[in-house]
Design an enzyme around this catalytic site. Structure first.
Site: not given
Length: 443
Positions: A37, A236, A253, A264, A343, A347, A354, A377, A381, A399, A401
């Site tokens: 709950d 991710h 990130d 971000d 990628h 965005h 996003h 960004e 890799y 990366r 960003e």
């Protein structure tokens, strides 16, 4: 605190885009059960919040366009003394009018009884819908009984209209984005200072969360990525359990929400405070690419041209490093770069990390306009066992960003306080290590 005049302006602008003989129904986000709950912390539907700032679940708002700027009616949970003892204060109807600007406010229990009063014979019914099956079912039952009204045809989704409004940020929204970016930048600095071999990824994540909370944010904009070594090559990755090892890079990130507006930011740095030659080469290529993209941003620039520019610089850089072989144009045509960069470079950013808004208009990539906010960004890799790649490059994932906003003649970098030059990162980590850990970072 939200701005009532800002909310009224948003509602007026939105209703002006809808025909006057309309009933626009806004549906709150449902609560989400975690287990047993126990619920997850509640987060309001972004469209609902954009037009009302009302933070509670189990709410329905009506917007009625007219020549006087329209009307705002809110159905929400009633104030309940017993409920307040168990779960805390609810806003109730009087506060809905006083503090949230509702022209009329009723208990959600009165939805079925009162909603037909607003469904005139000439009215069309529109909605901004979250995925809330309970409220949608209740609304559809009311509409199905209104057999003499146009609304019997069902609810027409008009989210596209509010999404176009959300795409262009007001001064108030930009201030919220700046504060979110500022808080997150300080968190990234704290992570760099706290990083050292022998700690775990989740311990660095804890440093981020501490800074978010300490500076006025109690929500992350998305699950934080704290990825060391080969984990940085998982786009991710959110497991955040690995041991930090000397010689690895750590990619973070992470961003907080402020007044529900997202940041971000991604930064990448060596666990031991010093970049190896290979790490430095990849990092400098990504940083060079990002700076070129930031320099190119201004009103009128076509959205997809940023990605094309990004691909060209990264592909040429990979050629120069010997990680790709061939002719530049052919490599780009055959998307050979996707082996290392898979990628997009940007965005939209706003109430959602996003954020909403079409990237194309009439099937053509849209031009940038002042007050649009988005990320920049690029990344590279190189996972272990990558075919045809010397192992000295393996497990390097970089990366970088930042959050930016288009200005009248360029762009503002909202997250500029987070260090990203190699010299600044190494200096910051070395200085902190000397003071806290007793020795400078070593290779």
């Amino acid at each position: 605190m939200f701005n009532l005049s800002e909310l009224k302006k948003r509602r007026r602008q939105f209703m002006a885009a809808i025909d006057k003989e309309a009933v626009i129904i806004l549906i709150s986000a449902p609560e989400s059960l975690r287990n047993g709950d126990v619920h997850y912390p509640y987060r309001q539907d972004s469209d609902f919040y954009y037009l009302t700032a009302f933070p509670e679940p189990n709410a329905v708002a009506l917007l009625l366009p007219d020549s006087k700027g329209g009307k705002f009616i809110l159905f929400s949970r009633p104030y309940d003394v017993i409920e307040a003892i168990w779960n805390g204060h609810t806003i109730g109807q009087e506060s809905a009018k006083k503090d949230y600007g509702a022209d009329e406010a009723y208990s959600i229990d009165q939805l079925e009884a009162r909603l037909p009063d607003y469904l005139t014979p000439s009215a069309r019914c529109y909605y901004l819908g979250s995925q809330n099956p309970v409220l949608i079912k209740r609304l559809n039952e009311v509409l199905s009984r209104a057999s003499q009204l146009p609304c019997q045809e069902g609810l027409v989704d008009v989210t596209h209209a509010v999404h176009e409004l959300r795409l262009r940020k007001s001064p108030y929204e930009l201030d919220c984005l700046r504060e979110a970016a500022s808080i997150s930048s300080q968190a990234h600095i704290k992570a760099m200072q706290a990083c050292r071999p022998g700690r775990y990824e989740y311990q660095i994540e804890a440093e981020l969360l501490y800074e978010f909370y300490q500076h006025g944010s109690r929500a992350v904009a998305y699950p934080s990525i704290v990825a060391s070594g080969g984990n940085a090559c998982i786009l991710h990755y959110t497991d955040n359990r690995a041991l930090l090892k000397s010689g690895d890079l750590l990619l973070i990130d992470a961003g907080c929400e402020y007044q529900s507006y997202a940041s971000d930011i991604t930064r990448c740095f060596p666990v031991n405070g010093r970049f190896s030659p290979e790490q430095k080469a990849i990092y400098e290529l990504v940083l060079k690419t990002q700076q070129a993209l930031i320099d190119a941003i201004k009103p009128g620039v076509i959205w997809d041209s940023l990605q094309a520019h990004c691909v060209q610089i990264i592909t040429q850089g990979l050629l120069d490093l010997g990680l790709l072989k061939g002719e530049l144009e052919s490599l780009i045509e055959h998307k050979s770069y996707k082996k290392f960069y898979m990628h997009g470079c940007s965005h939209w950013l706003g109430l959602d990390v996003h954020d909403v808004g079409c990237y194309k208009l009439n099937k053509k990539w849209r031009p940038l306009e002042a007050n649009m906010a988005f990320t920049v960004e690029p990344g590279i890799y190189i996972a272990a066992q990558t075919e045809g790649v010397d192992e000295k490059w393996w497990n390097i994932g970089v990366r970088i960003e930042d959050d930016v906003c288009v200005t009248k003649d360029g762009c503002e970098v909202l997250s500029q306080a987070a260090p990203k030059k190699i010299s600044d990162i190494e200096s910051l980590m070395c200085t902190h290590s000397n003071g806290i850990f007793g020795k400078a970072p070593r290779k």
